[in-house]
Design a protein around this motif. Structure first.
Motif, mmCIF file in Angstrom:
data_model
loop_
_atom_site.group_PDB
_atom_site.id
_atom_site.type_symbol
_atom_site.label_atom_id
_atom_site.label_comp_id
_atom_site.label_asym_id
_atom_site.label_seq_id
_atom_site.Cartn_x
_atom_site.Cartn_y
_atom_site.Cartn_z
ATOM 1 N N PHE A 2 9.856 1.646 -7.485
ATOM 2 C CA PHE A 2 9.396 2.962 -7.915
ATOM 3 C C PHE A 2 7.873 2.956 -7.987
ATOM 4 C CE2 PHE A 2 13.538 2.151 -9.777
ATOM 5 C CZ PHE A 2 14.240 3.341 -9.624
ATOM 6 N N GLY A 3 7.242 3.867 -7.267
ATOM 7 C CA GLY A 3 5.783 3.942 -7.283
ATOM 8 C C GLY A 3 5.306 5.380 -7.298
ATOM 9 N N ALA A 4 4.006 5.549 -7.137
ATOM 10 C CA ALA A 4 3.369 6.860 -7.062
ATOM 11 C C ALA A 4 2.514 6.891 -5.794
ATOM 12 C CB ALA A 4 2.509 7.111 -8.306
ATOM 13 N N PRO A 5 2.165 8.080 -5.312
ATOM 14 C CA PRO A 5 1.412 8.155 -4.049
ATOM 15 C C PRO A 5 0.164 7.301 -4.009
ATOM 16 C CG PRO A 5 2.248 10.317 -4.607
ATOM 17 C CD PRO A 5 2.583 9.417 -5.778
ATOM 18 N N THR A 6 -0.632 7.299 -5.072
ATOM 19 C CA THR A 6 -1.851 6.485 -5.051
ATOM 20 C C THR A 6 -1.532 5.000 -4.923
ATOM 21 O OG1 THR A 6 -1.858 6.545 -7.478
ATOM 22 C CG2 THR A 6 -3.260 8.131 -6.332
ATOM 23 N N GLY A 7 -0.423 4.586 -5.521
ATOM 24 C CA GLY A 7 -0.012 3.192 -5.398
ATOM 25 C C GLY A 7 0.417 2.843 -3.990
ATOM 26 N N TYR A 8 1.132 3.749 -3.341
ATOM 27 C CA TYR A 8 1.543 3.499 -1.953
ATOM 28 C C TYR A 8 0.335 3.435 -1.023
ATOM 29 C CZ TYR A 8 6.455 4.136 -3.207
ATOM 30 O OH TYR A 8 7.711 3.984 -3.751
ATOM 31 N N VAL A 9 -0.680 4.251 -1.296
ATOM 32 C CA VAL A 9 -1.919 4.177 -0.514
ATOM 33 C C VAL A 9 -2.514 2.777 -0.612
ATOM 34 C CG1 VAL A 9 -4.321 4.959 -0.390
ATOM 35 C CG2 VAL A 9 -2.490 6.634 -0.656
ATOM 36 N N ALA A 10 -2.625 2.274 -1.848
ATOM 37 C CA ALA A 10 -3.218 0.951 -2.061
ATOM 38 C C ALA A 10 -2.368 -0.150 -1.452
ATOM 39 C CB ALA A 10 -3.403 0.714 -3.562
ATOM 40 N N MET A 11 -1.053 -0.038 -1.547
ATOM 41 C CA MET A 11 -0.175 -1.065 -0.990
ATOM 42 C C MET A 11 -0.337 -1.177 0.525
ATOM 43 S SD MET A 11 3.265 -0.355 -3.254
ATOM 44 C CE MET A 11 4.309 -1.561 -2.397
ATOM 45 N N LEU A 12 -0.436 -0.041 1.197
ATOM 46 C CA LEU A 12 -0.589 -0.071 2.651
ATOM 47 C C LEU A 12 -1.975 -0.513 3.090
ATOM 48 C CD1 LEU A 12 1.380 3.161 3.603
ATOM 49 C CD2 LEU A 12 2.034 0.806 4.109
ATOM 50 N N ALA A 13 -2.952 -0.377 2.176
ATOM 51 C CA ALA A 13 -4.326 -0.772 2.503
ATOM 52 C C ALA A 13 -4.600 -2.233 2.163
ATOM 53 C CB ALA A 13 -5.315 0.121 1.758
ATOM 54 N N ALA A 14 -3.615 -2.939 1.614
ATOM 55 C CA ALA A 14 -3.809 -4.336 1.217
ATOM 56 C C ALA A 14 -4.115 -5.203 2.435
ATOM 57 C CB ALA A 14 -2.567 -4.850 0.499
ATOM 58 N N ALA A 15 -4.884 -6.262 2.190
ATOM 59 C CA ALA A 15 -5.294 -7.147 3.284
ATOM 60 C C ALA A 15 -4.094 -7.838 3.931
ATOM 61 C CB ALA A 15 -6.283 -8.184 2.762
ATOM 62 N N GLU A 16 -3.098 -8.203 3.118
ATOM 63 C CA GLU A 16 -1.906 -8.874 3.640
ATOM 64 C C GLU A 16 -0.668 -8.145 3.147
ATOM 65 O OE1 GLU A 16 -1.711 -13.057 3.016
ATOM 66 O OE2 GLU A 16 -3.824 -13.401 3.508
ATOM 67 N N LEU A 17 0.217 -7.799 4.079
ATOM 68 C CA LEU A 17 1.468 -7.126 3.750
ATOM 69 C C LEU A 17 2.626 -8.085 3.998
ATOM 70 C CD1 LEU A 17 0.852 -3.662 5.473
ATOM 71 C CD2 LEU A 17 0.407 -4.306 3.112
ATOM 72 N N PRO A 18 3.591 -8.149 3.081
ATOM 73 C CA PRO A 18 4.724 -9.051 3.290
ATOM 74 C C PRO A 18 5.592 -8.592 4.459
ATOM 75 C CG PRO A 18 5.098 -7.654 1.380
ATOM 76 C CD PRO A 18 3.699 -7.416 1.806
ATOM 77 N N ALA A 19 6.197 -9.539 5.126
ATOM 78 C CA ALA A 19 7.087 -9.220 6.234
ATOM 79 C C ALA A 19 8.364 -8.581 5.697
ATOM 80 C CB ALA A 19 7.431 -10.482 7.012
ATOM 81 N N VAL A 20 8.910 -7.661 6.442
ATOM 82 C CA VAL A 20 10.109 -6.938 6.007
ATOM 83 C C VAL A 20 11.241 -7.901 5.665
ATOM 84 C CG1 VAL A 20 11.893 -5.312 6.743
ATOM 85 C CG2 VAL A 20 9.515 -4.900 7.350
ATOM 86 N N GLU A 21 11.417 -8.919 6.469
ATOM 87 C CA GLU A 21 12.543 -9.828 6.262
ATOM 88 C C GLU A 21 12.417 -10.674 4.991
ATOM 89 O OE1 GLU A 21 9.740 -11.649 9.375
ATOM 90 O OE2 GLU A 21 10.632 -9.690 8.906
ATOM 91 N N THR A 22 11.250 -10.680 4.371
ATOM 92 C CA THR A 22 11.079 -11.442 3.130
ATOM 93 C C THR A 22 11.411 -10.616 1.893
ATOM 94 O OG1 THR A 22 8.741 -10.823 2.895
ATOM 95 C CG2 THR A 22 9.252 -12.795 4.201
#
Length: 522
Positions: free
Chosen positions: A270-290
């Motif tokens: 559960f998040g909010a739009p500003t949080g999703y913005v920051a998550m997608l802008a992170a330097a490293e994103l976890p792989a879907v399979e993890t």
């Protein structure tokens, strides 16, 4: 699911006892996991019963208030449910406020006691010293390494010294169960009063009916428990079906969120739009399979379509956007898993009725902007000690949301912004959110906020404050042309100012009123 699909709470109903009864058969299962350890369903009930008795032993009486000022941790649900079990009213408050804010809330709620995290003692002490309301008891969580002052007691020691309260207070479904304070973005925070039955209905109608939450789920909410959205996500929904919740006391940065998604393998985030913005802008994103996620949920502000699509493309799951409020306790219009219309808030949650009304109070036609009114079983009773605002908001069976919306031909609803954020340009309404959502489609734009600005001729025109993504560049003229090509010409922002960040509330909502104040002060 509709109201008719569920048995209504009886005349005698204690919400805490209701949740404990549901989960006694799974006493050894983890109910909560925080950074300090695991709390089972059995231990949750036992500790909450001890907390209930400790409050009574401290002289707090039924229907009196206790301020709940705690970081998200395993003791938070113990405190909240323990108070409700005793018929005492927990007043959950934002952990990011000032001493002046807490002084106001103590005075306004007349809280007899405070349940507080040790790390939050400094602002509380300042509030108690500066305020006029005397608090008799302060129970401090995680106080082992904290020197306590007069009137302050170690919560853990109090629990261990208290025998569990034998039977729940004989409360009714309509008895006052708890308060939540509004954000206070347009004045003093309002004490929003909810009953014991209200969280029962949000859990049934949205938690189970829309999210399909089951005991196999593990929930993690970036929105904190003091927030109505977070309270449902991490307490009422999971506990109503025996699911497990992950709690995090710190600031929900992308790194902190991803660490918990990887470590504890939540199935619903559960998040909010500003949080999703920051998550997608992170330097490293976890792989879907993890990850183990089956669903992501967004609320707090309308979710831009482009942002939602990017998240779905990255992680392969739906983002279920919806609209709720402190006054209605949780979401009442929502998209559905597998049936998402990005850019809209979805359709009414079964059990809730929606009306869009014009300035004359009459329903508006599809495609026209109207004030959103909602009717449903989880509406708050009132704002405490605020008759004028209560009358304006709680109008018989209907609650005035303060949001502007459009109903689409397919029955879905699209946000047009808050009522006090709407602009009238060239005699026509302009939705700030619509312009912001369009700007978000540009690859260089991270986020934006749109307000009204009076031009040299004394006319209101739209102005956009734009935050660019890392390493991105674009001119104001390019952005104006980009919007003009996608919306009606009168809607494009006449003024654009590039900024490093946007002012936001503690729950991540953009504070457009602060941008308006900065413009007025120039």
């Amino acid at each position: 699911m509709t109201i008719d699909d569920h048995a209504a709470p009886g005349d005698r109903f204690n919400y805490a006892e209701h949740l404990f009864g549901i989960n006694r058969e799974r006493a050894s299962k983890p109910a909560y996991i925080d950074d300090r350890g695991v709390l089972s369903f059995g231990d949750l009930e036992a500790r909450a019963r001890q907390l209930a008795q400790a409050l009574l032993d401290a002289g707090v009486r039924r229907e009196e208030r206790v301020l709940l000022l705690m970081h998200d941790c395993n003791d938070w649900p113990v405190a909240f449910l323990g108070a409700m079990f005793a018929g005492i009213v927990p007043v959950a408050v934002n952990t990011l406020l000032t001493a002046d804010d807490y002084a106001y809330m103590l005075h306004h709620s007349r809280s007899r006691a405070v349940l507080v995290s040790a790390a939050l003692l400094p602002p509380l002490r300042d509030a108690m010293q500066a305020g006029t309301h005397a608090v008799e008891t302060v129970l401090v969580a995680h106080a082992a390494d904290t020197p306590l002052q007069n009137g302050e007691r170690d919560l853990e020691q109090c629990l261990q010294a208290s025998a569990p309260m034998v039977a729940a207070a004989d409360t009714g479904a309509d008895d006052i169960g708890f308060w939540l304070y509004s954000s206070g973005s347009t004045g003093a925070p309002k004490g929003t009063v909810h009953t014991h039955a209200n969280p029962y209905w949000t859990s049934k109608l949205y938690g189970e009916g829309v999210l399909g939450i089951t005991e196999q789920d593990i929930c993690f909410s970036a929105a904190k428990l003091f927030f109505a959205y977070g309270l449902g996500n991490a307490l009422t929904f999971p506990l109503s079906v025996g699911a497990t919740s992950v709690l995090y006391a710190g600031r929900p940065t992308p790194d902190a969120i991803y660490a918990r998604l990887l470590q504890h393998q939540p199935t619903i985030f559960f998040g909010a739009p500003t949080g999703y913005v920051a998550m997608l802008a992170a330097a490293e994103l976890p792989a879907v399979e993890t990850l183990a996620l089956r669903l992501a949920v967004s609320a707090g502000e309308a979710l831009p379509a482009e942002l939602a699509k990017r998240f779905t493309q990255q992680f392969g799951i739906d983002v279920i956007d919806g609209i709720g409020s402190t006054e209605m306790l949780h979401i009442y219009i929502s998209n559905r898993p597998g049936a998402v219309r990005y850019g809209s808030s979805g359709t009414p949650v079964p059990g809730y009725d929606i009306e869009l009304r014009g300035d004359d109070g009459r329903p508006v036609a599809d495609g026209e902007i109207g004030d959103l009114f909602v009717r449903g079983p989880s509406a708050a009773v009132m704002y405490w000690n605020n008759r004028a605002r209560s009358i304006d908001t709680f109008q018989g069976e209907w609650t005035r949301s303060g949001d502007k919306y459009v109903r689409n031909a397919d029955g879905s609803y699209t946000c047009s912004g808050r009522s006090d954020d709407m602009l009238k340009v060239s005699g026509m309404y302009v939705s700030p959110f619509e312009v912001e959502a369009t700007l978000a489609e540009h690859v260089a734009v991270l986020e934006s906020a749109v307000i009204g600005k009076v031009d040299d001729a004394g006319l209101v025109k739209s102005k956009a404050f734009v935050v660019l993504g890392a390493g991105q560049q674009v001119s104001a003229d390019e952005l104006k042309a980009f919007v003009k090509a996608r919306l009606a010409p009168y809607k494009y922002p006449r003024f654009i100012e590039f900024v490093d960040e946007l002012p936001k509330t503690a729950t991540g909502k953009i504070q457009r009123f602060r941008l308006r104040e900065s413009e007025a002060g120039e």
